[in-house]
Write an enzyme that holds these catalytic residues in place. Sequence first.
Site, PDB file in Angstrom:
ATOM      1  N   ASN A  37     -13.403  -4.071  -0.515  1.00 55.61           N
ATOM      2  CA  ASN A  37     -12.132  -3.801  -0.136  1.00 55.61           C
ATOM      3  C   ASN A  37     -11.753  -4.919   0.922  1.00 55.61           C
ATOM      4  O   ASN A  37     -12.737  -3.972   2.115  1.00 55.61           O
ATOM      5  CB  ASN A  37     -11.697  -2.649  -0.130  1.00 55.61           C
ATOM      6  CG  ASN A  37     -10.221  -2.224   1.127  1.00 55.61           C
ATOM      7  OD1 ASN A  37      -9.858  -3.528   1.302  1.00 55.61           O
ATOM      8  ND2 ASN A  37     -10.070  -1.557   1.576  1.00 55.61           N
ATOM      9  N   GLY A  38     -11.167  -5.631   1.469  1.00 56.38           N
ATOM     10  CA  GLY A  38     -11.262  -6.297   2.517  1.00 56.38           C
ATOM     11  C   GLY A  38     -11.213  -7.597   2.335  1.00 56.38           C
ATOM     12  O   GLY A  38     -10.764  -8.721   1.347  1.00 56.38           O
ATOM     13  N   HIS A  82      27.995  -7.926  16.509  1.00 53.36           N
ATOM     14  CA  HIS A  82      27.937  -9.119  16.479  1.00 53.36           C
ATOM     15  C   HIS A  82      26.848  -9.911  15.906  1.00 53.36           C
ATOM     16  O   HIS A  82      26.214 -10.739  15.936  1.00 53.36           O
ATOM     17  CB  HIS A  82      26.248  -9.174  17.866  1.00 53.36           C
ATOM     18  CG  HIS A  82      27.192  -8.039  18.606  1.00 53.36           C
ATOM     19  ND1 HIS A  82      27.240  -8.376  19.643  1.00 53.36           N
ATOM     20  CD2 HIS A  82      26.782  -6.980  19.153  1.00 53.36           C
ATOM     21  CE1 HIS A  82      28.080  -7.783  20.908  1.00 53.36           C
ATOM     22  NE2 HIS A  82      27.122  -6.950  20.788  1.00 53.36           N
ATOM     23  N   GLU A  98      11.922  -0.228   0.048  1.00 56.41           N
ATOM     24  CA  GLU A  98      10.678  -0.363  -0.655  1.00 56.41           C
ATOM     25  C   GLU A  98      10.323   0.745  -2.495  1.00 56.41           C
ATOM     26  O   GLU A  98       9.485  -0.119  -3.080  1.00 56.41           O
ATOM     27  CB  GLU A  98       9.642   0.175  -0.311  1.00 56.41           C
ATOM     28  CG  GLU A  98       9.427   1.832   0.780  1.00 56.41           C
ATOM     29  CD  GLU A  98       8.162   1.755   1.953  1.00 56.41           C
ATOM     30  OE1 GLU A  98       7.454   1.533   1.752  1.00 56.41           O
ATOM     31  OE2 GLU A  98       8.829   3.433   2.003  1.00 56.41           O
ATOM     32  N   LYS A 104      12.929   3.302   2.769  1.00 59.47           N
ATOM     33  CA  LYS A 104      12.587   3.742   2.015  1.00 59.47           C
ATOM     34  C   LYS A 104      13.609   3.241   0.528  1.00 59.47           C
ATOM     35  O   LYS A 104      13.345   2.744   0.089  1.00 59.47           O
ATOM     36  CB  LYS A 104      12.866   4.932   2.003  1.00 59.47           C
ATOM     37  CG  LYS A 104      12.339   6.248   3.064  1.00 59.47           C
ATOM     38  CD  LYS A 104      10.816   6.490   2.649  1.00 59.47           C
ATOM     39  CE  LYS A 104      10.418   5.561   3.625  1.00 59.47           C
ATOM     40  NZ  LYS A 104       9.000   5.949   4.212  1.00 59.47           N
ATOM     41  N   LYS A 141      -0.209   1.373  -0.220  1.00 56.53           N
ATOM     42  CA  LYS A 141       0.034   2.265   1.186  1.00 56.53           C
ATOM     43  C   LYS A 141      -1.051   2.055   2.310  1.00 56.53           C
ATOM     44  O   LYS A 141       0.033   2.166   2.856  1.00 56.53           O
ATOM     45  CB  LYS A 141      -0.601   3.655  -0.019  1.00 56.53           C
ATOM     46  CG  LYS A 141      -1.090   4.599   0.501  1.00 56.53           C
ATOM     47  CD  LYS A 141       0.486   5.468   0.810  1.00 56.53           C
ATOM     48  CE  LYS A 141       0.482   6.349   1.813  1.00 56.53           C
ATOM     49  NZ  LYS A 141       1.898   6.613   1.982  1.00 56.53           N
ATOM     50  N   TRP A 147      -4.902  -4.931  -5.466  1.00 54.90           N
ATOM     51  CA  TRP A 147      -4.016  -5.323  -5.129  1.00 54.90           C
ATOM     52  C   TRP A 147      -3.815  -6.743  -4.359  1.00 54.90           C
ATOM     53  O   TRP A 147      -4.109  -6.838  -3.490  1.00 54.90           O
ATOM     54  CB  TRP A 147      -3.119  -4.298  -4.067  1.00 54.90           C
ATOM     55  CG  TRP A 147      -1.819  -4.905  -3.496  1.00 54.90           C
ATOM     56  CD1 TRP A 147      -0.840  -4.803  -4.165  1.00 54.90           C
ATOM     57  CD2 TRP A 147      -0.708  -5.546  -1.992  1.00 54.90           C
ATOM     58  NE1 TRP A 147       0.430  -4.665  -3.406  1.00 54.90           N
ATOM     59  CE2 TRP A 147      -0.030  -5.577  -1.771  1.00 54.90           C
ATOM     60  CE3 TRP A 147      -2.188  -5.959  -0.901  1.00 54.90           C
ATOM     61  CZ2 TRP A 147       0.328  -6.574  -0.505  1.00 54.90           C
ATOM     62  CZ3 TRP A 147      -1.869  -6.420   0.431  1.00 54.90           C
ATOM     63  CH2 TRP A 147       0.229  -6.831  -0.005  1.00 54.90           C
ATOM     64  N   GLU A 204      13.795   4.480   9.273  1.00 58.52           N
ATOM     65  CA  GLU A 204      13.774   4.788   8.146  1.00 58.52           C
ATOM     66  C   GLU A 204      14.720   5.287   7.269  1.00 58.52           C
ATOM     67  O   GLU A 204      13.706   4.928   6.105  1.00 58.52           O
ATOM     68  CB  GLU A 204      13.244   6.372   9.233  1.00 58.52           C
ATOM     69  CG  GLU A 204      11.849   6.710   7.970  1.00 58.52           C
ATOM     70  CD  GLU A 204      10.966   6.155   7.302  1.00 58.52           C
ATOM     71  OE1 GLU A 204      10.518   4.621   8.018  1.00 58.52           O
ATOM     72  OE2 GLU A 204       9.709   6.545   6.423  1.00 58.52           O
ATOM     73  N   CYS A 241      -7.261  -2.926  -1.372  1.00 56.57           N
ATOM     74  CA  CYS A 241      -8.239  -1.595  -2.673  1.00 56.57           C
ATOM     75  C   CYS A 241      -8.337  -0.793  -2.309  1.00 56.57           C
ATOM     76  O   CYS A 241      -8.236  -0.322  -1.389  1.00 56.57           O
ATOM     77  CB  CYS A 241      -8.890  -3.001  -3.046  1.00 56.57           C
ATOM     78  SG  CYS A 241      -8.701  -4.768  -3.005  1.00 56.57           S
ATOM     79  N   ARG A 266      -3.459   2.602  -3.356  1.00 59.29           N
ATOM     80  CA  ARG A 266      -3.370   1.395  -2.353  1.00 59.29           C
ATOM     81  C   ARG A 266      -3.665   0.394  -3.217  1.00 59.29           C
ATOM     82  O   ARG A 266      -4.231  -0.560  -3.044  1.00 59.29           O
ATOM     83  CB  ARG A 266      -5.572   1.891  -2.427  1.00 59.29           C
ATOM     84  CG  ARG A 266      -5.599   3.183  -1.580  1.00 59.29           C
ATOM     85  CD  ARG A 266      -7.099   2.892  -1.349  1.00 59.29           C
ATOM     86  NE  ARG A 266      -7.373   2.606  -1.072  1.00 59.29           N
ATOM     87  CZ  ARG A 266      -7.200   2.657   0.744  1.00 59.29           C
ATOM     88  NH1 ARG A 266      -6.939   3.399   1.410  1.00 59.29           N
ATOM     89  NH2 ARG A 266      -7.913   1.559   1.292  1.00 59.29           N
TER      90      ARG A 266
HETATM   91  C1  AGP Z   1       6.465   3.482   4.729  1.00 60.32           C
HETATM   92  O1  AGP Z   1       6.780   3.779   3.720  1.00 60.32           O
HETATM   93  C2  AGP Z   1       5.307   2.116   4.052  1.00 60.32           C
HETATM   94  N1  AGP Z   1       4.274   2.258   2.965  1.00 60.32           N
HETATM   95  C3  AGP Z   1       4.390   1.787   5.373  1.00 60.32           C
HETATM   96  O2  AGP Z   1       5.252   0.730   5.720  1.00 60.32           O
HETATM   97  C4  AGP Z   1       3.308   2.499   6.466  1.00 60.32           C
HETATM   98  O3  AGP Z   1       4.372   3.281   6.746  1.00 60.32           O
HETATM   99  C5  AGP Z   1       2.866   1.277   7.177  1.00 60.32           C
HETATM  100  O4  AGP Z   1       2.078  -0.136   5.963  1.00 60.32           O
HETATM  101  C6  AGP Z   1       1.904   2.162   8.033  1.00 60.32           C
HETATM  102  O5  AGP Z   1       0.873   2.512   7.540  1.00 60.32           O
HETATM  103  P1  AGP Z   1       0.197   3.673   8.563  1.00 60.32           P
HETATM  104  O6  AGP Z   1       1.063   4.860   9.001  1.00 60.32           O
HETATM  105  O7  AGP Z   1      -0.860   4.360   7.725  1.00 60.32           O
HETATM  106  O8  AGP Z   1      -0.465   3.068   9.612  1.00 60.32           O
END
Ligand code: AGP
Length: 619
Positions: free
Chosen positions: A113-114, A514, A498, A495, A614, A87, A491, A9, A39
């Site tokens: 948060n947690g 394979h 996600e 993208k 995030k 979240w 990477e 959160c 977040r």
């Molecule tokens: C990347 O686009 C993602 N949102 C996610 O995979 C992110 O890279 C991952 O949660 C790691 O976050 P950090 O770099 O803050 O540790």
Amino acid sequence: MVRGLSAVCGIIGVAVERGALPEKLGDVLYGCLKRLEYRGYDSVGIAFIDDLGRLVVRKSVGKIDEVREKIGFSEIDGVVGLGHTRWATHGRPSDENAHPHTDCSGTIAVVHNGIIENFSELRKWLENLGHRFRSETDTEVIPHLIEEFIRRGMSIYSAFKRAVSLLRGTYAIAAIYAGGRRILFARNTSPLVIGLGKGYNFIASDIPAFLRYTNRVVVVHDGELGYVTSSSVRLEAADGKVVSVETRARVVEWSPEAVEKGGYRHFMEKEILEQPQALAQTIAGLGEEVRRAAELIARAERVIFVAAGSSYHASIIGALALTRLAKVPSVPLVSSEARWWLGRWLSDRDVVIAVSQSGETIDTLIAVRIAKDLGAKVVALSNVLGSAIPRESHLAIYTRAGPEIGVAATKTFTTQVAALSYLAATVAKLRGEASRSEYEAVVEDLRRCPISASLAIESGRSLVSKALDVFVRSRSAFYLGRGFGLGVAKEGALKMKEVAYVHAEAYPAGESKHGPIALVEPGFPTLFCACSSEELEMVASNVEEMKSRGAVTILVAPRKLAERVRSADHVIEVPKHLSPAVQAIPLVIPLQMLAYETAVARGYDPDKPRNLAKTVTVI
Ligand code: AGP
């Protein structure tokens, strides 16, 4: 059975003297929550103390703009308030489970948060004492605990401290109470920062929330607690000693505009396009901290990277650069898996590099703690000054990408790659593995990198014009590469997955035969990434294999080299670099743009991908 509904959160609290901020309390809370929305965005809630000193709570499931009217932010006035954006990690988001949570009497409100791990036993204990619970959340035990200790004669602050002392788990907590002007707070593992103003103070999950009002911050450390009022801050360390806020306070360089969209369609678009500037700032700032880390790594027997998501992909590139250029055996580990791999074989001759843009990812933080317990030296690479991972590491290197609001990492990924390329070159030079000219070549590559990132944006436009239609129509795709190109492919695929919800699968190009190639049918999009002529030569045969099975083949490769593989349906050229690690930077930018435009064309909001947060601060 009662189940705890935990969450990742964003939390915000503001205590303000009337007239000290340009807007009313409700509008301040709305703006702060909006900037924290990345977040979590399943539900929103606020609590404030009204003119009669009563506690008012309003909350609802939904994104902040969907519930703005319902909550009635613009009508809210007052001098102390809390906000929360959630979240959910377990169970469905609902009005009841939205924060803030209150005690039986409705006079204490808490945002959290947690995860409170021992909430079941605490809840049972409180229920036996007659407390009535309204939600299934772990958080709700906190206001009831405070209430219980007040009933037993404690002051609100003592009751809060006693309640916190009973909690096991991870938390950033803020609490307000009827008739009060203080915001009580406590932290263990989940991020929490104080924003210091004149006539107002904030408490928040991170700096962008209040950056519009102040850039003077105090990072709250694990085990610390205290309270803020509009004119004072009390901060106590875990041992009860009072911490001097003035000594701890720092000014952050981020500008308030950096957390505004500034005319772009989305933060993701803005952050992709500001990569040239983010790279220039990062590269200019790499100095002493890299030299100290390089000295440590140059003496290391092995280097293990721990990271999640995009930071893991940057680690693939960093580990390969250290192995190949500096000849230090290096491997990347997904941090959530690190506990299974790290063991007694690790010693003080090994270095663990923890890569995390936020510096708060819990899996990476845990991996750091394991590595330290086993005796390894830990170097952090982060974008957030004073965040948990750099703080708990022996050394820290910072990227200077500015705040990243879009959930998808873009500029923090490319700046991580830049920092790791420079680190690898510095280690290589110290170890005598790179000649002066080889080292200078990487430095020159990095110097040119902001310009090549600008040119790569043009390459991205060309990729979008050629490949958007096929991706918009597709449910799946392959992203293939070898070596450094595999890091880029992973990477790019992440993208696409996600933000555009296309099932993009990244594979080592050689491994595709394979099994995965069985999925290929006419029209199946297959994107190839190559960072060097060596990689390109090997990838060329994979292009042929896929093409002969009817795939739509797209190659992204450095200019001049790309000419050698004209058989791909589309060839996208990006500026060429000598270092394959630095080459990854212009190579990934078109892939970020393709994912972004595919999401927009499919009608999705790339800043708020479904089911994502995030920063992942729960395991
Ligand atoms: C990347 O686009 C993602 N949102 C996610 O995979 C992110 O890279 C991952 O949660 C790691 O976050 P950090 O770099 O803050 O540790």
